[in-house]
Design a protein around this motif. Structure first.
Motif, mmCIF file in Angstrom:
data_model
loop_
_atom_site.group_PDB
_atom_site.id
_atom_site.type_symbol
_atom_site.label_atom_id
_atom_site.label_comp_id
_atom_site.label_asym_id
_atom_site.label_seq_id
_atom_site.Cartn_x
_atom_site.Cartn_y
_atom_site.Cartn_z
ATOM 1 N N VAL A 24 -5.200 1.135 -2.052
ATOM 2 C CA VAL A 24 -6.073 0.296 -1.226
ATOM 3 C C VAL A 24 -5.706 -1.162 -1.526
ATOM 4 N N VAL A 25 -5.310 -1.874 -0.473
ATOM 5 C CA VAL A 25 -4.762 -3.220 -0.673
ATOM 6 C C VAL A 25 -5.461 -4.202 0.265
ATOM 7 N N VAL A 26 -5.718 -5.378 -0.250
ATOM 8 C CA VAL A 26 -6.336 -6.409 0.586
ATOM 9 C C VAL A 26 -5.521 -7.694 0.481
ATOM 10 N N ALA B 269 7.009 -2.994 -4.867
ATOM 11 C CA ALA B 269 6.241 -3.911 -4.021
ATOM 12 C C ALA B 269 5.238 -4.704 -4.844
ATOM 13 N N ARG B 270 4.569 -4.011 -5.771
ATOM 14 C CA ARG B 270 3.507 -4.715 -6.486
ATOM 15 C C ARG B 270 4.077 -5.826 -7.371
ATOM 16 N N ALA C 137 0.821 -1.214 0.000
ATOM 17 C CA ALA C 137 0.000 0.000 0.000
ATOM 18 C C ALA C 137 0.854 1.263 0.000
ATOM 19 N N ILE C 138 1.909 1.280 0.796
ATOM 20 C CA ILE C 138 2.679 2.519 0.885
ATOM 21 C C ILE C 138 3.738 2.612 -0.205
ATOM 22 N N GLY C 139 3.743 1.640 -1.110
ATOM 23 C CA GLY C 139 4.644 1.743 -2.261
ATOM 24 C C GLY C 139 6.108 1.587 -1.912
ATOM 25 N N ALA D 185 -4.963 -2.723 3.893
ATOM 26 C CA ALA D 185 -3.981 -1.677 4.144
ATOM 27 C C ALA D 185 -4.252 -0.569 3.154
ATOM 28 N N SER D 186 -3.976 0.640 3.582
ATOM 29 C CA SER D 186 -4.268 1.754 2.692
ATOM 30 C C SER D 186 -3.367 2.926 3.005
#
Ligand SMILES: Cc1cc2nc3c(=O)[nH]c(=O)nc-3n(C[C@H](O)[C@H](O)[C@H](O)COP(=O)(O)OP(=O)(O)OC[C@H]3O[C@@H](n4cnc5c(N)ncnc54)[C@H](O)[C@@H]3O)c2cc1C
Lengths: 294, 818
Positions: free
Chosen positions: A215-217, A148-149, A130-132, A199-200
């Motif tokens: 926005v991450v789940v 991260a992604r 989320a926080i990159g 997480a966001s």
């Protein structure tokens, strides 16, 4: 539960660790051992040699680098909790780390281990996504940076190539007007096993509208899932609580494929995922708005 | 945390919370546990366990394992079949036909059942060799749910039994039919389910077993908590005189009943010790313990019928109970009678009919587990109370008070002849409600509605019946040769003047050394520091009965009863001896601070060491007419008779400690997550010997119950695969999960025990009742779903909250025309 007999080496430097890693085909890195030792005890797979990196000073530093904080892969959760840089520049990371299990685990478990193990119940992958955060991987020849992604590939799999190790994680400094959120549903009164987590991070413009949002789940897919659709709907808006609610109650969960296990059914995870990401976003928005006001 | 004690303390040591004698050793890491014992030339066992829930063993090949480095020998089921007689079964026919061996012989019946034992020079070598054992299994269909096990066409675990039912009996007291006639309404509940969990002692099972060919004696340094019960199974199985089994226990890290059935494993070790000529060491890992230790009884209640009056008076209960014993009954079916110690719980209803069936399933065998068998029944009773209250729109507090047995009715004889000794249930409830700030939360309950959170208030009223009359086992099987109960103690003035106490018990944290010393100190005029209490059970000390051990809430009565009796004997001897030596009348002699002296003429005195010297080393000085040994043994025997086996009637336990717990639980409507906002325990354990030890037991039992209610469940899939075999999956409760508790003690002395105390270690499972009760209160404000399971993790609460309004609720109220 007894481990198989194996070799153990304790290199003095990252280079030496990499050398061992390159030389031995069936060697593995031992960081805090809070996941690895348990896996070895169960004798599912395993290594012939453990390369202990837990005491390497090079991996233990937390330092400011440009607009970010570089956290050494060997930094323990407990060390995160005591870092003034983190409390100043990314305070929610401490809140997240504090939720991990108990003091014994936090004394040994490391940021690098948590990310490289990449269990769907781990706290750090969704938050760092989320926080990159950016991951610094070092191989025998070169160092490369992985977003991260791209880093979290699938269950227990990362983008690290054979022979590579994670040496550090770059966490951007929280900007003015930004805020983070993390909400997990765990089994029991303490966090040891997140069923789902959200997480966001949100960055607000001066006018209070959302400039940037992630926005991450987790718990519903093989890796932390960024909800791009939701993010694009949020950008430019200044959502009221009811807007956020309706956004998530209408969430398209077609991409979700949660596991079904003794801790929670797939159906329940599917129901809980939107709630926990929503709560993470709400927390991020609150934090961001508070930041803007102050 | 607060404690309210209603009785002023006296000048005696008994009743005071003195520092625990065992703590110095334990807190410094100087305790000695089973795994701390070392013997010369010892060897290590690894048990290879079944990966299947149900499978036929086609072949076992240990040849490669026997050749592996460090391996001394192996043991297979086939060998065991030749070397061991089947363990005795407590059940009569048909359950009695089960053949139970220490290793699986032709079939495995639960995942984790030991199949092959490997003995090696080190634990690692034994473990590595296990990977070389070849076993061919033919998987069989498993039966996992008790309700499936009773079906005609269900797969059979034990072919010789003819079905999976190992025991069946009907308990019929009063007249449920007359109660139905007299009722204004009948409340019917389809099904309630009490789940499977266990108590998770910190120390797993362990033993070091040595065979002495010279004497034919086996020595077991172990943590079994009812050694002579284990001996009863092991002697015949090993085909040796049972008195040759020598048990030694030391510090034990918790048991909660779970360590009673380790005789299976100790038998494996005994056979290996004889076969190899080596002392054999066996220590479980947690996964071993969870897979193959001992689980708590799972019980399903079906077709519950409750005749009631409009004012909420409960007239009786009728139900079918199916109890799941796991793959082998072992300690069972004793649980099938033990629940009937508390047939009507804390309530006045007189008509009870329970049709009780016990079945075997492809799961780990059950064994006694804190709250054993009574808590399942009491949980059902408390569920009924809340459900009836809600269905009839009555207040959950009022209905309890209306139906509670009143203090003035004590001693109270229950419909099946049990006698509740003393207690004040309404007073305890009032105290509990006050502790949780009942009025405040009643208001908050209303104001919270609509906020996304719901608040429920719950009550758990329960009993911990202590000091069993073992004669109740005859209700299960009239041929069983035991009845009554008892414990032995020896109190001796040692050669150099120290008072030494020996008891047959196996303490696991209950502080026996401290409380025994308090009792002795009061009688012999000493300070508890001057009394040495030997740790644990050792039959070489010759201080034990068949009942010796620590289980089933009885030490304060049987153990301390024995200590008291032996101390009184020693006191009399000391006084007689001192009187003769001091030329005084025995009535004038007092014992104070380790000296015998003449009242009013304190210059005439003799210290204990002087008395010991005369008897043990200087007896030519002894007055010739005296016959004293200063070595006094006493067996405490509770006043029990044989029960009426036909009518299943009799006094089954001596004391009834009560636990009235109350709690406030907040539920997140969106997710089903629960949070305990208030928790209060009001315990009545009779006269308290050591209030802080009692409070510790209360905290422990409450923590365990909260864990069971919210976090802990032993789950199997349809094939009998255990889904929670380690702490990753089995979420054992920790200190961080337990809310702050408020405790209070009411002391209603037992008229039946020698010291007014009651056994109280088990705690009756009160939090399971209280948490479910609070959740029921939440559902009453929302979906009106019934809380029908004792285990309520978030997902289950979520499902209850979102239960379709039109779905069958599993409850019916039938009004009878007046
Ligand atoms: C009781 C208990 C409860 C727990 N609860 C939680 C929880 O609630 N949330 C949570 O997030 N975690 C939890 N964990 C897991 C814990 O956080 C672990 O610390 C973490 O998963 C792994 O970190 P480690 O440093 O111990 O790594 P290790 O166990 O040593 O290693 C894990 C894996 O990562 C690899 N690895 C380690 N470092 C590197 C590196 N620098 N480069 C490449 N590969 C590397 C190892 O080779 C190994 O495959 C729990 C653990 C326990 C024992």
């Amino acid at each position: 539960m007894l481990l198989r007999e194996l070799e153990y080496v304790k290199p003095d430097s990252v280079d030496e660790a990499l050398e061992w890693l390159g030389r031995l085909s069936d060697a593995g890195l031992l960081a805090g051992g809070q996941s690895l030792i348990n896996v070895l005890k169960m004798r599912i797979g395993g290594y012939q040699t453990l390369i202990d990196i837990s005491k390497l000073e090079d991996l233990k530093r937390i330092e400011m680098v440009g607009q970010g904080i570089r956290i050494g892969a060997g930094v323990t959760y407990d060390e995160l909790l005591h870092s003034p840089a983190i409390s100043l520049y990314r305070p929610l990371l401490q809140e997240v780390a504090l939720r991990i299990a108990d003091p014994q685990v936090r004394n040994r478990g490391t940021v690098g281990g948590n990310c490289c193990y990449n269990d769907p119940t781990c706290h750090l992958p969704p938050y760092l996504t989320a926080i990159g955060a950016t991951f610094e991987a070092r191989g025998p020849k070169a160092t490369r940076m992985i977003l991260a992604r791209d880093f979290f590939v699938s269950y227990y799999q990362t983008a690290l190539a054979p022979g590579e190790m994670l040496v550090g994680v770059y966490v951007p400094i929280a900007k003015r007007g930004s805020g983070d959120g993390f909400r997990a549903m765990s089994v029991g009164g303490t966090d040891v096993l997140n069923i789902v987590a959200g997480a966001s991070t949100v960055t607000l413009k001066e006018d209070g509208t959302i400039g940037d949002v992630a926005v991450v789940v987790t718990g519903v897919a093989e890796h932390p899932l960024r909800l791009d659709g939701v993010e694009s709907q949020l950008v430019g808006s200044s959502p009221e609580p009811s807007d956020v609610r309706s956004l998530f109650s209408a969430l398209d969960t077609a991409r979700f494929d949660p596991v079904d296990d003794v801790h929670a059914s797939a159906e329940y995870r599917l129901k809980m995922a939107p709630i926990f990401v929503r709560r993470a976003l709400e927390q991020a928005l609150d934090n961001a708005r508070r930041g803007l006001r102050d | 945390m607060s404690t309210t004690v209603t009785k002023p303390r006296t000048a005696l040591w008994s009743g005071q919370s003195i520092p625990r004698k065992e703590d110095e050793r334990l807190l410094k890491g100087q305790g000695r546990f089973a795994d701390d014992i070392r013997r010369h030339h010892e060897a290590y066992v690894h048990l290879l366990r079944s990966p299947y829930g149900h499978a036929r063993i086609l072949s076992v090949d240990v040849s490669a394992a026997e050749m592996a480095p460090g391996v001394i020998t192996t043991l297979t089921g086939r060998e065991v079949h030749a070397l061991q007689k089947p363990f005795i079964e407590i059940a009569p026919a048909p359950g009695g036909a089960i053949e139970d061996y220490c290793l699986a012989v032709d079939k495995v019946r639960f995942m984790g059942e030991p199949v092959v034992a490997i003995l090696a020079e080190t634990a690692e070598m034994a473990r590595d060799a296990a990977d070389l054992v070849q076993i061919d299994y033919e998987p069989l269909e498993a039966v996992v749910q008790a309700e499936d096990a009773v079906r005609e066409d269900a797969p059979r675990l034990h072919e010789q039994v003819g079905s999976n039912v190992v025991w069946h009996g009907v308990y019929d007291y009063g007249s449920i039919d007359a109660a139905k006639q007299a009722a204004d309404r009948i409340v019917k509940i389809d099904r309630l389910h009490f789940h499977r969990f266990t108590s998770t002692p910190i120390e797993c099972n362990a033993g070091l077993v040595e065979y002495d060919p010279g004497s034919g004696e086996y020595t077991f340094w172990c943590n079994n908590t009812m050694p002579q019960f284990a001996a009863m199974f092991m002697g015949p199985a090993l085909d040796i005189p049972t008195d040759r089994l020598h048990f030694v226990t030391q510090d034990i890290g918790g048991s909660f009943g779970n360590k009673i059935t380790t005789y299976i494993y100790l038998t494996i070790c005994a056979i290996l010790a004889k076969k190899s000529g080596r002392p054999v060491r066996w220590t479980e890992f947690r996964t071993d313990h969870i897979l193959g230790g001992s689980h708590g009884n799972e019980r399903t209640f079906l077709d519950i019928v409750v005749p009631v009056l409009n004012d909420g008076t409960i007239l009786g209960i009728e139900a079918r109970a199916i109890d799941d014993a796991g793959a082998y009954p072992r300690y069972e079916p004793l649980g099938a009678v033990i629940w009937s110690q508390v047939v009507s719980g804390v309530y006045q209803f007189r008509n009870v009919k329970v049709d009780y069936t016990q079945v075997v399933t492809n799961k780990c065998p059950v064994g006694p587990n804190r709250g054993y068998s009574r808590m399942q029944h009491l949980w059902m009773v408390e569920r009924i109370i809340d459900i009836v209250a809600h269905e009839l729109n009555l207040d959950a507090v009022a209905i309890r008070k209306k139906n509670y047995i009143k203090p003035e009715q004590m001693p109270y004889e229950t419909p099946n002849g049990c006698v509740y000794d003393s207690g004040d249930y309404p007073g305890s409830l009032d105290a509990a409600l006050k502790l949780i700030r009942y009025e405040y939360w009643q208001d908050r309950k209303q104001s919270t509605r609509g906020s996304g959170k719901l608040i429920g208030i719950g009550i758990g009223s329960t009993l911990d019946s202590g000091t069993n009359n073992f004669g109740q086992a005859r209700i299960i099987n009239p041929d069983l040769p035991f009845s009554g109960n008892g414990e032995v103690s020896n109190v001796k003035l040692d050669l150099y003047g120290e008072v030494v106490v020996t008891i047959g018990t196996t303490p696991q944290g209950q502080g026996h050394e401290t409380t025994a010393a308090q009792v002795v100190a009061d009688i012999l005029g000493l300070n508890p520091d001057q009394v040495r209490v030997l740790v644990g059970h050792d039959n070489r000390r010759n201080v034990y009965t068949g009942f010796s051990g620590t289980y089933a809430s009885q030490f304060a009565v049987t153990g301390l009863g024995a200590v008291r009796g032996a101390s009184l004997k020693l006191k009399e001897e000391l006084v007689t001896l001192a009187a003769a030596l001091l030329e005084a009348d025995p009535d004038e002699v007092m014992l104070r601070g380790g000296t015998a002296l003449v009242d009013g003429d304190e210059g005439r005195s003799i210290p204990f060491i002087g008395l010991a010297n005369i008897v043990f080393a200087n007896n030519a000085m002894m007055p010739p007419s005296l016959d004293v040994s200063l070595n006094c043994t006493y067996t405490y025997r509770p006043p029990f008779q044989l029960p009426d086996v036909e009518r299943k009637q009799g006094n089954l336990t001596l004391t009834y400690a009560s636990q009235i717990h109350a709690c406030v639980v907040e539920v997140d409507e969106e997710t089903g997550e629960t949070k305990i906002l208030e928790y209060a325990c009001v315990d009545d354990s009779g006269a308290l010997i050591h209030p802080k030890i009692v409070e510790g037991q209360v905290h422990g039992a409450a923590g365990l119950g909260i864990g069971a209610a919210l976090y802990e469940s032993l789950d199997y899939d349809a094939e009998g695969q255990m889904l929670s075999p380690n702490f990753f999956a089995y979420k054992a409760v920790t200190a961080l999960d337990v809310p702050m508790m408020k405790t209070a003690a009411i002391e209603s002395p037992s008229p039946f025990s020698p010291n007014g105390a009651k056994g109280m270690g088990e705690g009756g499972g009160a939090p399971l009742h209280a948490v479910c009760s609070a959740l029921q209160d939440v559902m009453h404000q929302s979906s009106r779903a019934l809380v029908v399971d004792s285990f309520n993790p978030s997902e289950r609460v979520y499902r209850l909250l979102h239960q379709d309004e039109h779905a069958p609720r599993g409850v019916q109220v039938i009004s009878k025309p007046s």
